[in-house]
Structures are given as structure tokens and as C-alpha cells.
Design a protein around this motif. Sequence first.
Motif, short mmCIF file in Angstrom:
data_model
loop_
_atom_site.label_atom_id
_atom_site.label_comp_id
_atom_site.label_asym_id
_atom_site.label_seq_id
_atom_site.Cartn_x
_atom_site.Cartn_y
_atom_site.Cartn_z
N ALA A 155 -5.81 25.97 -5.66
CA ALA A 155 -4.35 26.07 -5.70
C ALA A 155 -3.67 24.72 -5.84
O ALA A 155 -2.45 24.62 -5.75
CB ALA A 155 -3.85 26.76 -4.43
N ARG A 156 -4.43 23.67 -6.12
CA ARG A 156 -3.85 22.33 -6.11
C ARG A 156 -2.87 22.09 -7.25
O ARG A 156 -1.91 21.34 -7.10
CB ARG A 156 -4.98 21.29 -6.17
N GLY A 157 -3.09 22.70 -8.40
CA GLY A 157 -2.21 22.44 -9.54
C GLY A 157 -1.20 23.53 -9.80
O GLY A 157 -0.67 23.64 -10.91
N GLN A 206 1.46 33.37 -3.85
CA GLN A 206 1.09 34.25 -2.75
C GLN A 206 -0.28 34.86 -3.06
O GLN A 206 -0.48 35.38 -4.16
CB GLN A 206 2.12 35.36 -2.55
N ILE A 207 -1.17 34.78 -2.10
CA ILE A 207 -2.51 35.37 -2.23
C ILE A 207 -2.65 36.36 -1.09
O ILE A 207 -2.67 35.98 0.09
CB ILE A 207 -3.59 34.28 -2.15
N GLY A 266 6.21 22.60 1.24
CA GLY A 266 5.96 23.98 1.64
C GLY A 266 7.19 24.84 1.44
O GLY A 266 7.98 24.60 0.52
N PRO A 267 7.37 25.86 2.27
CA PRO A 267 6.58 26.17 3.46
C PRO A 267 5.23 26.80 3.12
O PRO A 267 5.05 27.39 2.06
CB PRO A 267 7.46 27.17 4.22
N LEU A 281 3.16 28.12 -0.45
CA LEU A 281 1.90 28.85 -0.56
C LEU A 281 1.78 29.81 0.62
O LEU A 281 1.97 29.41 1.77
CB LEU A 281 0.71 27.89 -0.57
N THR A 282 1.47 31.06 0.32
CA THR A 282 1.19 32.07 1.35
C THR A 282 -0.22 32.61 1.13
O THR A 282 -0.57 32.98 0.01
CB THR A 282 2.20 33.23 1.28
N VAL A 283 -1.01 32.63 2.19
CA VAL A 283 -2.33 33.28 2.18
C VAL A 283 -2.30 34.30 3.31
O VAL A 283 -2.26 33.92 4.48
CB VAL A 283 -3.47 32.28 2.37
N ARG A 284 -2.33 35.57 2.96
CA ARG A 284 -2.09 36.61 3.97
C ARG A 284 -3.05 37.78 3.81
O ARG A 284 -3.33 38.24 2.71
CB ARG A 284 -0.63 37.09 3.84
#
Length: 404
Positions: free
Chosen positions: A104-106, A112-113, A163-164, A136-139
Motif C-alpha cells: 500500500a506504499r504507493g 480501504q481493505i 492518515g487517518p 488507510l483502513t484495514v478492517r
Amino acid sequence: MRSNVFMWLMTIGILGGLVLPDLVFTQGAGRVYNPRLRRTYPTVNQALAESRNGDTLLIVGRVEGAVDLSLAPGGITLLGKMNGGIPAVISVAACPGNQAVIDARGRQGRVQIVGLNIEVPSGCYGILSGDSGRPLTVRNCRFVGRDRLALFSGIALVNEFGGPFLIQGNQITNQLVSAAILIDGRNVSPLQVIVRGNRVGSDVTAGIIVSDIPSGSSVVIERNILEGGDLGRGAIGILLNPGSPGVIVQRNTILNFGTGIVVDGSPGSKILANHLQDNGVGIAVDTTTATSGMAPVINDNNITCMSLGACRAAGAVGLSFVHGTYTLDARSNYWGANTGPDSAEDPAPGNTTCPEATGSNCAGPPGGGTGLPINASGVDCSVSGSGSVRTCPIRTAPNQFAGA
């Protein structure tokens, strides 16, 4: 009558046009679907390359291949979709050169994942983010090793800012895990992070690591459940490394680690209402020569064992305060017994310092506390003094609101 039949056929045709692409998609396996384009793709990267800002990509079945989010021209959502009870899986056979299953760096916008099962090869990150600053959301994702012997890392923010960032409701469990969740800041650029409601364990080296958080940041770690599995391996539940001021660690449940929480050179951090049970050391503060300056606060926690006698016999410690040069505020904690903490240097019977004889509930019985001991560089339990710990008032019963 003919007119009514015609209208009915038209209605069915319109509904079929709306529903059929998704229906066909869910009956397949190992595909990525873009509802806006009504197209399916064999890999996530192909779908990303033809997406536009704001698209949602539905992933069904087992999709092989590393994911590069820089291919999307803007923000994107990766959404796992169950197919007949079978979860959506992203997997790679071997760790790619960028060391991440999902890189997800670029990313070019908000990502959202959600709802993915991510199989991670040995030596690899499940999701790697850094130097982006974009949300970035990882949920609700699940991270497992590609095989049972894979030593992997789960979610990592490296040199991140802005962020957030929301890391919530994920599972990183029952595998050989190097670091489940890493939050690493960048220079003087503040960031906003919430790590909430995740489940980590049981064969982990470290559950959650926080490093290099600039002043002005907001980092909250709350309501996570971390299971160390084997405290003899020296694993750490939550580690606040030097240079991480103002981190809030609250209402987590931390079980069976070598050390439950380490607060090392983290000024102004707050350790509040956590439930720490059956750890070799409940909380360790300033374990290196780095000191926390503006003193951290350790309040309203349960620091205990299922069998207090067995823990004490094995040498378990409730609080270790090694290199501090201030008075550590450890008031209103429960230490496993209604009498308060013991003293490592002056254990009961005969302990006259823990809990210190001042304040409400702190006169204690003759001989001092019988809970898990405190081991400080100064006086173990004292109102004030360099390297001392203040415990009064103590909790004489567990905090029922502590933990996840």
C-alpha cells in the motif's frame, strides 16, 4: 393482456441486467469484479489498473498474486465477498521482492481493505504501508501463514505520517508471527492511528509495536485481545519504543506473554484499564537507558494471575521500573490481591513499603501487600522519589471495566 405480458418481460429484463453480472460473479471463484464497469478480472492488479478513484473491487474465491495499490489512479476499496461460505483469499506462493502480499506504499488516495483472508509467506508482510500519508483502513481481515511454519508479519505502517489510519477487527492468530501490527512514524510529521478490536495470538514475538511517533500525533490502541501462548519465550504484548510520546493504551486484554506491556522512553503515554493476566512481567517501564521524561500514567489496570501463588513462585512481577528518574504514577490498579502489590526487595511478610501507608485503602494489613510484586530502581512503593512507584490508592478488587 399482450401489453401486460410485454411489460412483465421488460421488467424481468431490466432486473436481469442489474442483477445478473453480480450473480454470475458470485457463482465463480478466484475473480475480482468491478461493479461500475461490470467486468471481472483474474487478478487484483489487473482490476486496479482499469479502476478509477472511488471504485470498489469485489474479491471472491482464491485470487493468487501480490497486490500493488499504486496501480490504482486514486482511492480504492478492496472488499472480500463470501461465496457459498468460502471466504475471499489473497495469496502468493513466495514473498515478492517488495516483501508484501498487499503493498500500500504507493497508493494514490484513500484505501480501504475489508473482509479479506490474506495468506502470507515466510519473511513477508501481509499489508505494508509507508511514506504515503494518505488514509488507510484495514478492517475485518484475517492473516495466516502460507503454511503452518511461516514466520510472517501482519500489518505494518513504516515511516508513515498523516492518515487517518484505522486497523480494526482483524485476526492474526495461531501462527508464527514476528510482529502482528507495527506502527512506525516518520520524523516530525504527525500521524493519526487507531488500532482497535483486533485479535492476536498465540505464537507471536510481539503483538503490537509502536515506534518513532512525532509530537502532535494521536495513537490509540484499544480493546484488542492478545494471547502470547508461552510466556517463557519472552514475547511482548504491546511495545512502546523510545520516541513514542503520548500513546494511549486502554482496555486491552493481554494474556501469557513474557511481558504484557513495555513502555520505554515514551513520555506522556497512558496505560489505562487494561487486563493483564498470567504474564511474566505485567508492565515494564523504561527498560533501557531511555527514560520517559514526562512521566507515563498507569491507572485502573488489572495486573493479575489465575493462580497468584503459582505466578509468584515462578517469579512473576506486576510492574518493573528499571531506569526511571521520576516518580511513576501507578495508582488505582489491582495487583491480584485485595492487599495491593508486594515489594520485590522487601517481600511480605515484613514488607512495610507496598502499598505505601498513605491515602485511602493504602494502610494495608501488617506486613504489606501480597499481590504481584513491584520491582523499581528506587523505592518500590513510595509517595515520591527518583525511581520510585506510587501505588496509592490501590484497587482492592478487579476493575470490571478493564480489558477488551
